[in-house]
Design an enzyme around this catalytic site. Structure first.
Site, PDB file in Angstrom:
ATOM      1  N   HIS A  50       0.957  -1.063   0.194  1.00  0.00           N
ATOM      2  CA  HIS A  50       0.089   0.316   0.187  1.00  0.00           C
ATOM      3  C   HIS A  50       0.707   0.751   0.456  1.00  0.00           C
ATOM      4  O   HIS A  50       1.653   1.898   0.920  1.00  0.00           O
ATOM      5  CB  HIS A  50      -0.828   0.293   1.307  1.00  0.00           C
ATOM      6  CG  HIS A  50      -2.121   1.257   1.328  1.00  0.00           C
ATOM      7  ND1 HIS A  50      -2.014   1.562   2.231  1.00  0.00           N
ATOM      8  CD2 HIS A  50      -2.552   1.708   0.277  1.00  0.00           C
ATOM      9  CE1 HIS A  50      -3.068   2.760   2.175  1.00  0.00           C
ATOM     10  NE2 HIS A  50      -3.132   3.092   0.805  1.00  0.00           N
ATOM     11  N   GLY A  88       2.108   5.343   3.878  1.00  0.00           N
ATOM     12  CA  GLY A  88       1.293   5.605   4.690  1.00  0.00           C
ATOM     13  C   GLY A  88       0.595   5.603   5.039  1.00  0.00           C
ATOM     14  O   GLY A  88      -0.256   4.452   4.202  1.00  0.00           O
ATOM     15  N   GLY A 116      -5.217   8.854   3.589  1.00  0.00           N
ATOM     16  CA  GLY A 116      -4.886   9.768   4.590  1.00  0.00           C
ATOM     17  C   GLY A 116      -3.895  10.557   4.837  1.00  0.00           C
ATOM     18  O   GLY A 116      -4.204  11.655   5.055  1.00  0.00           O
ATOM     19  N   GLY A 134      -0.882  11.399   2.730  1.00  0.00           N
ATOM     20  CA  GLY A 134      -0.807  12.704   1.598  1.00  0.00           C
ATOM     21  C   GLY A 134       0.204  11.567   0.893  1.00  0.00           C
ATOM     22  O   GLY A 134       0.624  12.702   0.047  1.00  0.00           O
ATOM     23  N   LYS A 135       0.245  10.165   0.704  1.00  0.00           N
ATOM     24  CA  LYS A 135       0.668   9.494  -0.576  1.00  0.00           C
ATOM     25  C   LYS A 135       0.841  10.076  -1.869  1.00  0.00           C
ATOM     26  O   LYS A 135       1.794  10.373  -2.365  1.00  0.00           O
ATOM     27  CB  LYS A 135       0.950   8.108  -0.173  1.00  0.00           C
ATOM     28  CG  LYS A 135       0.588   7.810   1.004  1.00  0.00           C
ATOM     29  CD  LYS A 135       0.811   6.020   1.132  1.00  0.00           C
ATOM     30  CE  LYS A 135      -0.677   5.640   0.966  1.00  0.00           C
ATOM     31  NZ  LYS A 135      -1.810   6.265   1.624  1.00  0.00           N
ATOM     32  N   SER A 136      -1.048  10.370  -2.476  1.00  0.00           N
ATOM     33  CA  SER A 136      -0.957  10.287  -3.443  1.00  0.00           C
ATOM     34  C   SER A 136      -0.875  12.117  -3.510  1.00  0.00           C
ATOM     35  O   SER A 136      -0.338  12.911  -5.118  1.00  0.00           O
ATOM     36  CB  SER A 136      -2.521  10.924  -3.811  1.00  0.00           C
ATOM     37  OG  SER A 136      -3.038   9.281  -3.518  1.00  0.00           O
ATOM     38  N   ASP A 139      -1.295   4.226  -4.714  1.00  0.00           N
ATOM     39  CA  ASP A 139      -2.324   3.553  -3.914  1.00  0.00           C
ATOM     40  C   ASP A 139      -1.267   2.002  -3.568  1.00  0.00           C
ATOM     41  O   ASP A 139      -1.138   1.578  -2.293  1.00  0.00           O
ATOM     42  CB  ASP A 139      -4.110   3.594  -3.833  1.00  0.00           C
ATOM     43  CG  ASP A 139      -4.520   3.695  -2.607  1.00  0.00           C
ATOM     44  OD1 ASP A 139      -4.074   4.220  -1.951  1.00  0.00           O
ATOM     45  OD2 ASP A 139      -5.480   2.300  -2.908  1.00  0.00           O
ATOM     46  N   ARG A 174      16.757  18.933  12.313  1.00  0.00           N
ATOM     47  CA  ARG A 174      16.916  20.193  11.724  1.00  0.00           C
ATOM     48  C   ARG A 174      18.073  19.078  10.759  1.00  0.00           C
ATOM     49  O   ARG A 174      18.278  18.731   9.054  1.00  0.00           O
ATOM     50  CB  ARG A 174      17.510  20.879  11.984  1.00  0.00           C
ATOM     51  CG  ARG A 174      18.657  21.714  10.985  1.00  0.00           C
ATOM     52  CD  ARG A 174      18.769  23.053  11.204  1.00  0.00           C
ATOM     53  NE  ARG A 174      19.641  23.867  10.649  1.00  0.00           N
ATOM     54  CZ  ARG A 174      20.478  24.452  10.837  1.00  0.00           C
ATOM     55  NH1 ARG A 174      21.437  24.731  11.107  1.00  0.00           N
ATOM     56  NH2 ARG A 174      21.533  25.622   9.395  1.00  0.00           N
TER      57      ARG A 174
END
Length: 152
Positions: A18, A33, A36, A38-40, A57, A111
């Site tokens: 996935h 991830g 929802g 934010g992969k796409s 996906d 950082r």
């Protein structure tokens, strides 16, 4: 650029994850991830900067001679979801060698982080954790172009 396997991969040797995946000059980033996360969205941003879609996906992975290769399942090749917009068509680059993974479920707080790695389908792959800045997609593309300097 190394020539990879030709899709479709042998079903007995492949792994389905996935994840979304885009590539620049044959070097791919695998974006993992939860739904929802934010992969796409990250894949679309990278594509806007010049990357090509490998898969959205669901990504098929294959280890070949110590390298990790990615492609799309035939049923979703050339398709990417834009949440709130719908399913969009995109040029697909076929297969590409995965040289980086992004974990959208872990946020980087340091950082100058030390390099992270994980094993995916038997291959060690460098990993970036999500960075909540506007330049994160540009940093990923720069990594795909020339890599990263080691720990300071």
């Amino acid at each position: 650029m190394t020539q990879g396997p030709t899709p479709p991969f042998d079903p007995l040797e492949q792994t389905l994850l996935h994840a979304s995946c885009v590539a620049l000059r044959g070097r791919a980033v695998l974006i993992q991830g939860e739904s929802g996360s934010g992969k796409s969205g990250l894949a679309l941003e990278l594509m806007a900067y010049g990357a090509e879609l490998v898969s959205d996906d669901q990504t098929v992975l294959l280890e070949l001679d110590g390298a990790l290769w990615a492609t799309a399942p035939a049923s979703i090749k050339g398709l990417i979801e834009a949440r709130g917009v719908g399913i969009l068509t995109a040029k697909s680059c076929g297969s590409a060698e995965v040289v980086l993974a992004v974990d959208m479920d872990a946020e980087e707080q340091r950082r100058l982080p030390h390099p992270n790695e994980k094993t995916i389908a038997g291959v060690r792959v460098p990993v970036f954790h999500k960075v909540d800045t506007r330049y994160f997609p540009a940093a990923i593309l720069q990594y795909l172009r020339v890599g990263r300097r080691g720990p300071q």
